[in-house]
Design an enzyme around this catalytic site. Structure first.
Site: not given
Ligand SMILES: [Zn+2]
Length: 496
Positions: A328, A461
């Protein structure tokens, strides 16, 4: 009792599990010594065992050592050093244990006094001296004492690292090393080129060392340059495809250790490269990576090449290009929760990982280093352009259910399925133990950046920003730093 047996059993299992990894670190040996004399003597013992002939150079007279190695190689002689005023104790002992009968001194009596000659003779050693009016003349006179060669190396007499870097190759080929300077071709050098019938020259160093006009005055010249001494040495290894098993490495600024390294590298027909005192320079990391070098011999003590460099050389991640992609950025904040924007967490972890990998000796490249946005395809392209060995995309998770928490690693089977799985399996447990999060395991998913990156790639993650537990962890700088260390060590594990 039973539980003790169980502990013993588990310890043995653990040892068996850890042993292969420990054995698969790069191998690093060091030729040590309490000073430059002792380092040279220890290298001579390792490389020669005994040496009926040795070459002796003054401790401060680095110019005298520049042309020494090809000459010494032809005499099957190690290069040793001495004080000018009297024979250094370590060298004296060394000559005795090497059973040396003949010594050739390179340089005038300023570099190695006549008292040293007297001392050598008193040891029953016969002494010969090759001197010259200046460094250029000395190099020419050394060349005259070598077997004839139609090719010579030409280097700048003040850029000692260049001469030393080419020395192992020049020695093997029987090429003398001649010197000039940045002003023009020295008359001593042009005279010896003529008298020795030299019709081909290899010029070492860039145009700041040997300028264009000097270059064009040399017979059939070719140049090996580089942005700095590390790159020059690396370019020599590449150009001449030097043997890189047990590559010799010295501090590029420690002239005596460097000359010693060149001498033993020549004897053993090995590549020779340079480092800084505290950390491997980029050019050196690159040659280690491109040549996949896994065994090294360091020249000198820890004051010239620190233990940090040893650690970097040992680490199988040394010279590997690791692409770090913090997910991002800018208008795309990613997941949001408990005051955290995923894009910022990713960037923070990515930067820390970049530092850890850099410290470990790798060549990390980041897709972004600030709050900017790249499309997924741009990230893939950047990784490909960086010719990265592996691709790591960093993310944080989110779920509508705030009780969802934990750490997971994704890979994709499109390219490099088994290596990507191996990378994921190395990183995942390290992340979990660094963060103390729930282990959600290794999973497959066709996320764009790992599906289209052709090198082994994973998407991490790290935790859930939507979880009160994980978000607290991801807010902690200490935890994020541990996480980065964990990922870095997982990456090393992958390359092991
Ligand atoms: Zn992400």
């Amino acid at each position: 009792m039973r539980s003790i047996m169980k502990i013993v059993f588990l310890s043995v299992v653990a040892m068996c599990l850890f042993l292969p990894s420990a054995l698969a670190d790069n191998s690093v040996a060091r030729i040590d010594g309490k000073n430059r004399y002792a380092v040279a003597v220890n290298a001579a013992k390792k490389g020669w065992g005994t040496a009926s002939t040795a070459v002796l150079v003054g401790k401060e007279a680095y110019a005298d050592a520049l042309s020494a190695v090809p000459y010494a190689y032809q005499k099957n002689a190690p290069v040793l050093f001495t004080n000018s005023s009297s024979l250094s104790t370590d060298t004296k002992k060394g000559l005795q244990s090497l059973k040396t009968k003949n010594v050739t001194i390179l340089g005038g009596t300023k570099s190695v006094s006549s008292k040293v000659t007297t001392q050598l003779k008193a040891m029953g050693i016969s002494v010969k001296r090759i001197s010259g009016k200046n460094r250029y003349d000395l190099a020419a006179n050394i060349a005259k004492q070598m077997k004839s060669s139609s090719t010579a190396v030409v280097a700048n007499g003040f850029a000692y690292a260049d001469s030393v870097a080419i020395a192992p190759y020049a020695a093997k080929q029987g090429y003398p090393i001649l010197l000039t300077n940045d002003k023009g071709l020295r008359s001593e050098t042009s005279a010896v080129i003529k008298s020795r019938g030299i019709n081909k020259t290899i010029v070492i160093g860039g145009e700041s060392s040997i300028n264009k006009s000097t270059y064009t005055k040399l017979p059939s010249p070719s140049r090996i340059g580089g942005a700095n001494r590390y790159e020059v040495a690396a370019n020599i290894v590449t150009k001449y495809n030097m043997s890189t098993s047990n590559t010799y490495i010295s501090n590029g600024f420690a002239y005596a250790d460097a000359a010693t390294g060149a001498s033993i590298a020549a004897k053993q027909g090995k590549a020779f490269i340079f480092t800084n005192e505290k950390s491997l320079p980029n050019a050196t990391r690159k040659i280690i990576g491109s040549k996949k070098i896994t065994s090294f011999n360091i020249l000198g003590g820890t004051s010239t090449v620190t233990n940090n460099v040893t650690s970097q050389l040992k680490n199988p991640v040394v010279g590997k290009k690791v692409f770090i992609d913090p997910g991002h950025g800018k208008q795309d904040s990613g997941a949001v929760g408990y005051g955290l924007l995923e894009k910022n967490v990713n960037l923070d972890v990515g930067k820390r990982l970049n530092t850890k990998l850099n410290n470990a000796g790798a060549l990390p490249v980041m897709s972004r280093t600030s709050d900017t946005f790249d499309s997924l395809q741009t990230r893939v392209t950047k990784g490909a352009n960086a010719k990265a060995d592996i691709f790591i995309s960093i993310h944080a998770n989110a779920n509508d259910n705030s009780s969802a928490n934990g750490t997971e690693t994704y890979y994709d089977k499109t390219y490099q399925a088994s290596n990507s799985l191996k990378l994921a399996q190395n990183i995942q447990p390290k992340m979990v133990s660094a963060l103390g999060t729930r282990d959600r395991g290794v999973k497959t998913a066709g996320f764009y950046v790992i599906k289209y990156s052709k090198m082994p790639s994973v998407l991490l993650e790290t935790g859930f920003v939507s979880s009160p537990v994980d978000s607290n962890i991801l807010k902690s700088a200490t935890k994020k730093d541990k996480l980065a260390s964990g990922i870095s060590s997982g990456v090393s594990g992958y390359f092991r």
